[in-house]
Design an enzyme around this catalytic site. Structure first.
Site, PDB file in Angstrom:
ATOM      1  CG  HIS A 298       1.242 -14.898   1.993  1.00  0.00           C
ATOM      2  ND1 HIS A 298       1.688 -15.244   0.733  1.00  0.00           N
ATOM      3  CD2 HIS A 298       2.311 -15.003   2.811  1.00  0.00           C
ATOM      4  CE1 HIS A 298       2.980 -15.526   0.797  1.00  0.00           C
ATOM      5  NE2 HIS A 298       3.384 -15.380   2.048  1.00  0.00           N
TER       6      HIS A 298
ATOM      7  CG  ASN B 298      -0.022  -3.441   9.920  1.00  0.00           C
ATOM      8  OD1 ASN B 298      -0.642  -2.842   9.049  1.00  0.00           O
ATOM      9  ND2 ASN B 298      -0.566  -4.364  10.664  1.00  0.00           N
TER      10      ASN B 298
ATOM     11  CD  GLU C 235     -21.407 -17.227  25.811  1.00  0.00           C
ATOM     12  OE1 GLU C 235     -22.267 -16.357  25.535  1.00  0.00           O
ATOM     13  OE2 GLU C 235     -21.616 -18.447  25.675  1.00  0.00           O
TER      14      GLU C 235
ATOM     15  CG  HIS D 246      -0.029 -12.793   7.654  1.00  0.00           C
ATOM     16  ND1 HIS D 246      -1.122 -13.334   6.996  1.00  0.00           N
ATOM     17  CD2 HIS D 246      -0.518 -11.738   8.361  1.00  0.00           C
ATOM     18  CE1 HIS D 246      -2.217 -12.632   7.280  1.00  0.00           C
ATOM     19  NE2 HIS D 246      -1.880 -11.659   8.116  1.00  0.00           N
TER      20      HIS D 246
ATOM     21  CB  ALA E 107      -0.941  -0.008   1.202  1.00  0.00           C
TER      22      ALA E 107
END
Ligand SMILES: O=P(O)(O)O[C@H]1O[C@H](CO)[C@@H](O)[C@H](O)[C@H]1O
Ligand SMILES: O=P(O)(O)O[C@H]1O[C@H](CO)[C@@H](O)[C@H](O)[C@H]1O
EC number: 2.7.7.12
Lengths: 351, 351
Positions: free
Chosen positions: A164, A77, A320, A166, A61
């Site tokens: 992918h 990231n 929960e 990761h 990106a």
């Protein structure tokens, strides 16, 4: 009076590591399921997709081009939840409105150059390379930050947005909530009992056996007594190890091998690429790394959502979220099912 | 140095009610989403389906036939997670292996005889009947049990397995985990500050205004300072009220009306039947109901998962499960968006 049997009689169990309770209602598995079923998995992921920003040679990106990496690959990231330089919110003006500064770094680590593999389909030496990369990134980011959270979201069901193979690494200037709870519990246990909570816990599970899934020379995998997710497991070294970088070469090889076995069992359970979130917890790092953290024992948590099949999951919702975690069969039953599964991957067996 | 702006700079916030932290990383909304999109909702639910066990006149799993009810309808859950008579696991043999007895009752409450309505599509008097039924069931089960958890899972995304409008009521012999945390926090706040935490909190939010969504004569709806879910809200009475049965007739009417407005805004946000889990918290009940619970203030939590559209949700996964809750825009931004939405339902406007 009826004799108590965990597999039949509801009860609550305590998680001494995270100071939480879980309601175990084993009889609930008889309930029919008419709710949401998960969409089927992508059956074919292309081995290489030049438009996938995680692939070797792809453009990300931010315009950077990935190298033609052949093993693991670590990069920043592009949409980090934590950045190194946010200003501080300043002092709070009221005890009910407390905010504090947060600084950090978010990285992505590709496990393998191919998009169509997952950890259990990788070789033990390839997984060992991932273990080494985990240890290095802990060392690198841990030099500056007190907490380095390595985690893997596997599968679309777990919010994973890229097939992918990761994981992610988020390092922060603060001790996150769960880390704080584990810190308090382990510190208190050590000061009361003179040894690390998870060392004693691992020893007890080796004696009791009923929750063990896998054991090896250096590692244990078990369904914890307080497991919340249907097939949740805890991965523990036998030796007292505080952080990933302390692992010896033979402990790392053995970890790669036991991980492959565990993840193969997971995939074999419902003959699907088993979704989960997993992550590592070790002693805090950063400028206080030299303090006394002997009450910490390194461990990994696996939190997989599937309950009954590849498409029927456990929802942690109303009760929960508002009251208490609840599970529909016992941790001992989960361990028994996982133990019984083959250590050869169903897809490799077929080939 | 840059001036801190919550809408731009990541920071952490403290939840004083549940003793938890959340990471707020507002800049993350720019991130593209390539992950799982939720399946589209059932667009047409039949008003009456004789095979749906929640419908009037239908036969349930245990063979019982529902009456032809015309308002709300309360019955025992056929697959209860809590039953009245489980034996006790007995004393624990080790501090790391603690289990305790759990007894209780699980009920289902239908809101309306029709399957094709939801609370925001019901009339205020019909919602008022639901409020009355909530108060009655709290009174009835609270006579015996210390905690009566009313909760609604709305939408398949929230694990709801039946489209008929309904909620659940699980009463337990123990104080569940979240209740225990709220008990500790509210008790400590009262003893330090001499008034209930949520009374002071509500007053502060009325002064600060930026997180308010709706106000009425007797109620407030706001996005809490520490909200975790994208459009999470907290519903609070203005008066100090400990439990649902204490609400006066005009407080009940006003509650029905503000709930209709809130849930209409929720549906209008993404023009969809907005999924959420919600539930009520009030002072403990049972044999200790007469003790001093003045530190408790009645409230409802709404936890809706949608983030960006009717099909893109927030996943609370890896980092959130292993480290700390994280959100992608600020509670103030969420409140502003909710405030701006019309109070007329998009489906009613079209008709
Ligand atoms: O009782 P239901 O609606 O069948 O089930 C739903 O709500 C329960 C209470 O929050 C959860 O335990 C289940 O996982 C969920 O699917
Ligand atoms: O960072 P990703 O993979 O895009 O996003 C995923 O993991 C994050 C960390 O657990 C979560 O905050 C996101 O909700 C989830 O979709």
């Amino acid at each position: 009076a009826t004799t108590f049997r965990a597999s039949e009689h509801q009860h609550i169990r305590y998680n001494p590591l995270q100071d939480e309770w879980v309601l175990v209602s084993a009889h609930r598995m008889k309930r029919p399921w008419q709710g949401q079923v998960e969409p089927p998995l992508l059956t074919t992921v292309p081995r290489h997709d030049p438009h996938n920003p995680l692939c070797p040679g792809a453009t990300r990106a931010n315009g950077e081009v990935n190298p033609h990496y052949e093993g693991t690959f670590l990069f920043d990231n592009d949409f980090p939840a934590l950045q190194p330089d946010a200003p501080s919110p300043g002092p709070s003006d009221h005890p009910l409105f407390q905010a504090e500064a947060a600084r950090g770094v978010c990285k992505v680590m590709c496990f393998h150059p191919w998009s169509d593999v997952t950890l259990p389909l990788m070789s033990v030496p390839e997984i060992r390379a991932v273990v080494d990369a985990w240890a290095s990134v802990t060392e690198e980011l841990g030099a500056q930050y007190p907490w380095v959270q390595i985690f893997e979201n596997k599968g679309a069901m777990m919010g994973c947005s890229n097939p992918h193979p990761h994981c992610q690494v988020w390092a922060s200037s603060f001790l996150p909530d769960v880390a704080q709870r584990e810190e308090r519990s382990q510190r208190a246990y050590q000061s009361q009992h003179g040894e690390p909570l998870l060392m004693e816990y691992g020893r007890q599970e080796l004696l009791r056996k009923e929750r063990l899934v896998l054991t090896s020379e250096h590692w244990l995998v078990l369904v914890p007594f307080w497991a919340v997710w249907p097939f949740q497991t805890l991965l523990l070294p036998r030796r007292h190890v505080r952080r990933l970088p302390e692992l010896t070469p033979s402990e790392r090889d053995d970890l790669a091998s036991i991980m492959k076995k565990l993840l193969t069992k997971y995939d074999n359970l419902f003959e699907t690429s088993f979704p989960y979130s997993m992550g590592w917890h070790g002693a805090p790092t950063g400028s206080e790394a030299g303090a006394d953290w002997d009450h910490w024992q390194l461990h990994a948590h696996y939190y997989p959502p599937l309950l009954r099949s590849a498409t029927v999951r456990k929802f942690m919702v109303g009760y929960e979220m508002l009251a208490q975690a609840q599970r529909d069969f016992t941790p001992e039953q989960a361990a028994e099912r996982l133990r019984a599964l083959p250590e050869v991957h169903y897809r490799l067996g077929q080939e």
